[in-house]
Design an enzyme around this catalytic site. Sequence first.
Site, PDB file in Angstrom:
ATOM      1  N   GLY A 158      -4.220  -6.370   2.316  1.00 38.09           N
ATOM      2  CA  GLY A 158      -4.037  -7.178   1.584  1.00 38.09           C
ATOM      3  C   GLY A 158      -2.519  -6.777   0.777  1.00 38.09           C
ATOM      4  O   GLY A 158      -1.650  -6.839   1.642  1.00 38.09           O
ATOM      5  N   SER A 159      -2.473  -7.011  -0.436  1.00 37.71           N
ATOM      6  CA  SER A 159      -0.922  -7.106  -0.828  1.00 37.71           C
ATOM      7  C   SER A 159      -0.236  -5.787  -0.632  1.00 37.71           C
ATOM      8  O   SER A 159       0.997  -6.124  -0.707  1.00 37.71           O
ATOM      9  CB  SER A 159      -0.936  -7.350  -2.494  1.00 37.71           C
ATOM     10  OG  SER A 159      -1.856  -8.412  -2.764  1.00 37.71           O
TER      11      SER A 159
END
Lengths: 485, 485
Positions: free
Chosen positions: B217-218
Site C-alpha cells: 500500500g502507501s
Amino acid sequence: MSSMSSSSSSATHTSTIGAIGAPSRRNTELALLVFAVVIPVFAYANVGLAIDGKLPAGLLGYGLGLGLLAGVAHVVVRRFAAYADPLLLPLATLLNGLGLVVIWRLDQSDHLQRLAKLQYGAFHPDAPKQLLYSAIGIALFVGVLMLLKDHRILQRYTYISMMGALVLLLLPLVPGLGMNVFGARIWIHVGGFSIQPGEFAKIVLAIFFAGYLMVKRDALALASRRFMGLYLPRGRDLGPIIVVWAISILILVFETDLGTSLLFFGMFVVMLYVATERTSWIVFGLLMSAVGAVGVASFETHVQSRVQAWLNPMHEYLLSRKGIGGHSEQAMQALWAFGSGGTLGTGLGQGHSDLIGFAANSDFILATYGEELGLAGLMAILVIYGLIVQRGLRTALATRDPFGKLLAGGLSGAFAIQVFVVAGGVMGLIPLTGMTMPFLAYGGSSVIANWALLAILIRISDTARRPAPAPAPTPDAEMTQVVRP
Amino acid sequence: MNKPLRRIAIFCGLLVLALLLRDNWIQYVKADSLQSDKNNRRVIIERYSQPRGNIIVDGKAITGSKKTTGTDLKYKRTWKDGPMWAPVTGYSSQVVGATQLESIDDGILTGNDDRLFFRRTIDMITGKKKQGGNVVTTLNAAAQKAAYDGLKNRGKGAVVAIEPSTGKILALASTPSYDPSVFAGNSTTDSNTFVKLDKDKDQPLLNRALRQTYPPGSTFKLVTASAALESGKYEPDQHTETPKRWIMPGTSRPLNNEGNIPCENATLRVALQWSCNTVYGKIGADLGKDAMLKEAEKFGFNKEQFVPVRSSASRFDTDMNASQTAMSSIGQYDTAATPLQMAMVASAIANDGTLMQPYMVDELQSSTLDTVQKTEPKELSRPLSKENAQKLQSMMETVVEKGTGTNAKIPGVTVGGKTGTAQHGVDNSGKPYAWFVSYAKTSSGSPVAVAVVVEDSDANRGDISGGGLAAPIAKNVMQAVLNSK
C-alpha cells in the site's frame, strides 16, 4: 601356548600322539582360565559404571559364581581328563562369561523392559537364569567327563542315537508341545521351560553319524565307479545320504528353519567326506543342498520372506514400521547396531542395540558386541569361535581311532557351521535363521548342550594326547634278557 | 582320515574369514552411512541425549531443556514466552524436527557443529559429556514484548524492528502465534497438537514477519519518493505537476485519492503527508518501470533475505506497462512486501541512505561461552545518497508531525513514518491491511526503524488505516528501544 605353535607346523602335527611324557598343560589351562574369568568380571564392572555410574551390586557374587564354575570344571578336567586340550575350556568359559555380561547389560535396558511388560505383562531379568543354565551346563560337563571314561563307549549307542536324534528333531512338530517362535518351529514347551531340542540333536546325531560311517566307510569309499573324474557311489550306498537329506528338507518345510536344516546336512556331508576321503561326496552334498534349498524356497513363503528380508533389510524395516504383519525390523536394526559401533565401539553399556527389541539377547546378541565393543571386539569374539573350532579339529587329527576322528571332526564342523549360519545371518551375510551363538546367547538348551559338546571334545582330546601306557614288564621279558658279560 | 580333516579345517577357517570380512564391511566400510542413516534411531537419540544449548536475548536464555520420562529421547526443548519468541526461534520438536534458528544453528545448539570440534575433542579426552553451545541474538526483549503485546490485541499481524546503523533485528513478532513447547516432545499428543496447529486456518505456524508478503500500500510511496529524489528531477518542496484528476497512461481510468485531500499539484512532502495516490502514481509512471524497479531492488525487493532465517522475496514486477507501474508505485497491482522488507526500507532511509544487511544472530558461543562466530554488520546497498535520505527523512517527519502518522509521535524524539492501507481481494473486498513504517531519531542517530502490519481486524473497513491501527504499535516498539538505550 606352545601347543599352538607346534600345531601350526604340519611336520610336528602328530607330535602329541603317544608322546610319552607329554606335558599335561593343565597349568596353562588354569592360567588361561584366570583371564577367562577376570575379563568378564571387568566387563561386568564396566557395564555397571557406564549405566549407573557405580560398580554393579552383584559384582562379587557374579565374579565368584563364574570363578567357581570355571574352578570346578578345571578341577574335574585335571582329575578326569588330565591331558585334554588346554584351550577349549578357557575359550568356552570366556564366551559364556561375556555372554552373561551382555545379557545382564540388556536386562538393564528400559526399552526392553517396557517391551517385555507390553508383551508378557511383566519383565524378568534373563541374566540370573542364564547363570543357572551355565551352572547346569557345567554340571553336565562334569557329568560327561566323570561318566564317560572313553569316548569309544558312545559307539555302542549308534542306533539308539539315531532314534534319539529323530525323536528330538520331531518333537517341535508334536501338537501341544511344539511352539512357533518368530516364525520358526524349533522349540518345545515342557513344564514352564522352553527347550530347543535341535541343540541336543546336534550332538546325538554326530554320535550316530560317527558310529554309522565308521562301519560303512569302506563300502562308501571303495565301491564306486569313476565317472568324469568323480567317484560315483553305488545306488544303495546313496541311501543314507538321501535319508539325511530328506530329513533336513522335512525340518526346513515343517519347522521352517533353514539354519537347523543346513546345520544337520552340513555336518553329515563333512563327516561323510572325512570318513570316505571322497571329494565326490562334497560335490553331491553341495548339489543336494542347492536342490533342496531352491526347491523348498520355490513354494515355502516363510523361506522366501527370509530371503527377501536378507536382500533388502531396509524395505523390510519400512514395511514393519508401517505395521504390516509378517515383517520384522530386527535385521535392519542389527545392521545399524553394527555400523554404529564402528571400529572401536561405543563401550559396554553405552550402545543402543536394545532397539532390536525381542531376541536382542539371544539370536541377535552379536549385534550388541558389535555396537559396544566395535569391529575390534567382535573380530576377537569371532576369532575365539574360530579357535574353538580349530582346537576341535586338531583333536580330531590327533585322535587315533576313526570313531573319535569322525566324532570330533563332526562336532567341530557342526560348531563352525552353526557359528557361520548365526553370525552370518545377524550380520546380513546370509539369510537370517533361528539359531543362537553357542555359549554367548541367552538360552538354556544352547548353553547346556554346548557344554556337553565341549565335554566330549575334551574327552577325545584327552584320549588323543594321553601318553600310551608304558609296556608292562613281563617275567618272560625278564628271563630272555641277554646279559652281556 | 587326516587329509580330509585338514581340508575341513581350512574350510572352517574360510567360514570364519568370511565372517571377519563381512564384519569389516559393515563395521568399517559401511559404518558411517549406517551410523548417519536417517532411519537409524540412534541419530535422534544422540541428538536429544543432552540438554540443548540456548537461544539468548539480552543476556538471558529464552529457551531451556527439560528431562523427559518414558522415552529414549532424554531431553526436550522448552521456551519461556513461547508464542512471543516463536517467530525468532522456530521450533525444535522430537516429533517434527526443527525450523528457523533452532534448525539453522542446530549444530551449535547440539554441540555437533564442526566449529566445536576442538572443544568436543577436549571434552572427550577429559571424559566430559558433550554440551551444546548458545546462540546469542540481537533481539531486544522489551521491543519484542511491545510488538507482541500490541499485535496480540489486534488479531493477525507482524512487526519487524531493525537498528538502522547495523541491521540488527530488534523485534520480530507475528500473530497469531503458537507455543513451541506444546509439541516439543515425542508423544502422540505432541504430534496431534502439531497437526492441529498446522491445519489451523489462522496459520499460527506461519512466520508473518519473514514469510508472508502483503501488498504494501502507501508505505511503498517511500520507495517511489526515493526513486524520485535519486532521479534528481524532484525536490521535497517543489510542486509536482499533478492534475486533480489523473488518468493513468494508456487507460481511461483515473487513479483515486482516499478522501478529499490536497493533492492537486502537491509537493512531494505534502503528497507524502496526505498520502496522495495521484502524485506518487504519476511519479512512478513518469520515472518509468526501469527506474522504479532499480530503486526497489536496491531496497531488497525481488530477493530472498537470510537473517539467517530465510525470508520470502518481496516483489516488484519486472514486466509492466505504464499504468501498472503507476499502480505498483503506490504499493498496489502485484507489488508485495514482507514486513521485514518494509522495515529495511525505513531502516535505509533512517541510516542516511545506507541499507545494512539485517541479521538476528549476534554471536555463536561454545558451551564454555567462548565466541565461535560473531556477525559483523555488513552494508547491503545504498538506495539513496545521504542528502536525499535526509530530505526523505524530513518528509517522513512531516507525516508524523502533521500528517497521517500523528499517532506515532513520541515527545522529545524525532519520529518519521509513513502509513499504508492496502486493499486486496477481488474488487478490494478483503479487509484492508493496515501498515505503518517508521523510525525514531535521537541526537546520536537512529536507534530503531520499524514496520508494522495488521492483517485483519474486527474493526470495520473505514476504521482500518495504518495510522489508526498500526502506528500505536510502532510507537510502543520504538519507545521500548529508546528506553532500553
